[in-house]
Design an enzyme around this catalytic site. Structure first.
Site, PDB file in Angstrom:
ATOM      1  N   SER A 219       0.799  -1.230   0.000  1.00 14.02           N
ATOM      2  CA  SER A 219       0.000   0.000   0.000  1.00 14.02           C
ATOM      3  C   SER A 219       0.829   1.276   0.000  1.00 14.02           C
ATOM      4  O   SER A 219       0.259   2.372  -0.026  1.00 14.02           O
ATOM      5  CB  SER A 219      -0.957   0.010   1.194  1.00 14.02           C
ATOM      6  OG  SER A 219      -2.022  -0.887   0.983  1.00 14.02           O
ATOM      7  N   LYS A 222      -0.038   3.718  -2.712  1.00 18.42           N
ATOM      8  CA  LYS A 222      -1.069   4.758  -2.642  1.00 18.42           C
ATOM      9  C   LYS A 222      -0.473   6.165  -2.522  1.00 18.42           C
ATOM     10  O   LYS A 222      -1.192   7.146  -2.721  1.00 18.42           O
ATOM     11  CB  LYS A 222      -2.015   4.480  -1.484  1.00 18.42           C
ATOM     12  CG  LYS A 222      -2.849   3.204  -1.670  1.00 18.42           C
ATOM     13  CD  LYS A 222      -3.884   3.042  -0.568  1.00 18.42           C
ATOM     14  CE  LYS A 222      -4.754   1.813  -0.790  1.00 18.42           C
ATOM     15  NZ  LYS A 222      -4.102   0.577  -0.358  1.00 18.42           N
ATOM     16  N   SER A 279      -5.990   3.708   4.355  1.00 16.27           N
ATOM     17  CA  SER A 279      -5.506   2.898   3.224  1.00 16.27           C
ATOM     18  C   SER A 279      -6.674   2.276   2.477  1.00 16.27           C
ATOM     19  O   SER A 279      -6.654   1.095   2.117  1.00 16.27           O
ATOM     20  CB  SER A 279      -4.537   1.809   3.713  1.00 16.27           C
ATOM     21  OG  SER A 279      -3.787   1.289   2.647  1.00 16.27           O
TER      22      SER A 279
END
Length: 441
Positions: A219, A222, A279
């Site tokens: 993640s 992102k 997230s």
């Protein structure tokens, strides 16, 4: 001899014999030696005599019953123990019935919730914002001809007046950091398999561990999603309606979600916060669809941005960080992406926010509360002499626990970016960050 001195004679018996003499009709028992009385009148000629009946029965061979113990009254202690035992059994039975009742109620509630969710997913349609001239759907690059009024935001969000439109945003660029003679090679001091600590202002690598080796970013991807989306957004107050088609595949993939509901209309600002703080994968995909029409087209923009800032060993296949063998980067290049994002005021503010709550919607009358996955694990002042102010976590089974963070020296105000990846435990990246900021800055 005087007969008067003799004892009197016994009277004769019925047969005329003196008492004490055995009549002829008596005989001794042939087996037991006991006296047996025979029938006075013998049987007629030709008929057998009746069987002699012994006057005493032979001892029985049957087992005798043991003597019964007389009934004993229980003691007071025994009565108390018995009562306590019965009370425990009754209490256990009550608890068992309560658990069965609670389980049945929970199952019924879950079934009802599933039915309601299915009905809503089938009936929900994109809603028309009150102040918009056009309907906002997940059709690519749909914009509002008249932007809606700005909703009240927490203090952590920037006001729209201070945010320049995308057309006036200068794309961020960075230079690749380089190692020198002072760069420290880290080995067993940290748990993470990949790590790099850079000073972006000077472009130096302070400490490294497999810093240029390919890894899965999870993640941390992102951060690039945030950077690419922000540079393509004209107005953060534009709205987008999240759909079941976006949420359902991500839910089945076990991706982390921000908490938006199908049919909920939210601002692009909320989607940016939802992408970074919790997230949220559905927030990231919603941004991608709104900006480029699909996640695949948005990923092309991400890869173009990677080339623009000089990344040579990074390739994205999605905007969420879900595992794909062709989705990779290095610790150094993730640090470069973080450096680019922190150059934009809005991105820096989002990456530095601890908690954020979206404005109320029909699906969430109190708004959607969000908390930073990084700042919820640490205060930021744990390293000696450095304060960590921003960051993003990441995790997949293949990538391990990941963390990209941004810190500032408490004395010199020099800035640092640290990337760690492939750690085992949830808090190992935090411990590694404290170790590296404390030892190598």
């Amino acid at each position: 001899m005087n007969q008067s001195s003799l004892p009197p004679r016994r009277p004769p018996n019925r047969q005329g014999q003196p008492s004490g003499t055995r009549p002829a009709s008596y005989a001794a028992h042939p087996s037991a030696g006991q006296t047996q009385r025979r029938i006075q009148n013998p049987a007629p000629q030709g008929r057998p005599a009746p069987r002699a009946i012994p006057t005493q029965r032979p001892p029985s061979t049957a087992q005798t019953r043991p003597p019964q113990t007389p009934h004993r009254q229980p003691t007071r202690e025994e009565i108390i123990r018995r009562k306590r035992y019965l009370e425990r059994k009754r209490a256990e039975e009550r608890r068992r019935r309560q658990l069965h009742g609670t389980a049945a109620a929970l199952i019924a509630f879950l079934l009802l919730a599933v039915i309601i969710a299915v009905i809503r997913s089938c009936t929900d349609k994109p809603e028309t914002p009150a102040s918009a001239d056009t309907v906002i759907t997940d059709t690519p690059t749909t914009t509002l001809s008249t932007p809606p009024e700005t909703a009240s935001q927490p203090e952590s969000t920037a006001s729209p007046e201070t945010e320049p439109p995308a057309s006036s945003i200068t794309p961020a660029t960075v230079s690749r950091p380089a190692a020198d003679a002072s760069t420290v090679t880290v080995s067993d001091e940290i748990d993470s398999g990949y790590a790099v600590l850079i000073a972006p202002e000077s472009g130096r690598i302070l400490a490294a561990k497999n810093a240029d080796t390919r890894m899965y970013p999870a993640s941390m991807t992102k951060v690039m999603t945030l950077l690419t989306a922000y540079e393509h957004i004209d107005n953060l107050e534009e709205t987008f309606t999240v759909t079941s088609a976006i949420i359902d595949p991500l839910y089945r993939s076990n991706a982390s979600l921000a908490g938006f509901s199908p049919g909920e209309t939210v601002t692009l600002r909320d989607l940016l916060y939802g992408t970074i703080l919790p997230s949220g994968a559905e927030a990231a995909v919603s941004l991608a669809i709104h900006i480029a029409g699909s996640e695949e087209e948005f990923v092309k923009l991400m890869n173009e941005k990677a080339k623009e800032i000089g990344l040579t060993d990074t390739h994205f296949t999605n905007c969420t960080g879900l595992h794909n063998k062709d989705h990779y980067s290095t610790a150094v290049e993730i640090a470069m992406i973080m450096d680019c994002a922190m150059q934009h005021e809005a991105c820096r503010e989002i990456l530095s926010t601890y908690q954020y709550t979206t404005p109320p919607t029909d699906k969430h009358p109190e708004g959607v509360a969000m908390t930073s996955t990084m700042l919820s694990r640490m205060y930021g002042d744990e390293p000696d002499g450095v304060t960590i102010t921003a960051g993003k976590t990441g995790y997949t089974p293949e990538a391990g626990q990941c963390l990209v963070s941004y810190g500032t020296d408490d004395v010199s105000c020099e800035q640092y970016i640290l990337v760690t990846s492939k750690a085992e435990g949830k808090f190992e990246p935090v411990f590694d960050a404290i170790e590296m900021y404390s030892e190598y800055t």
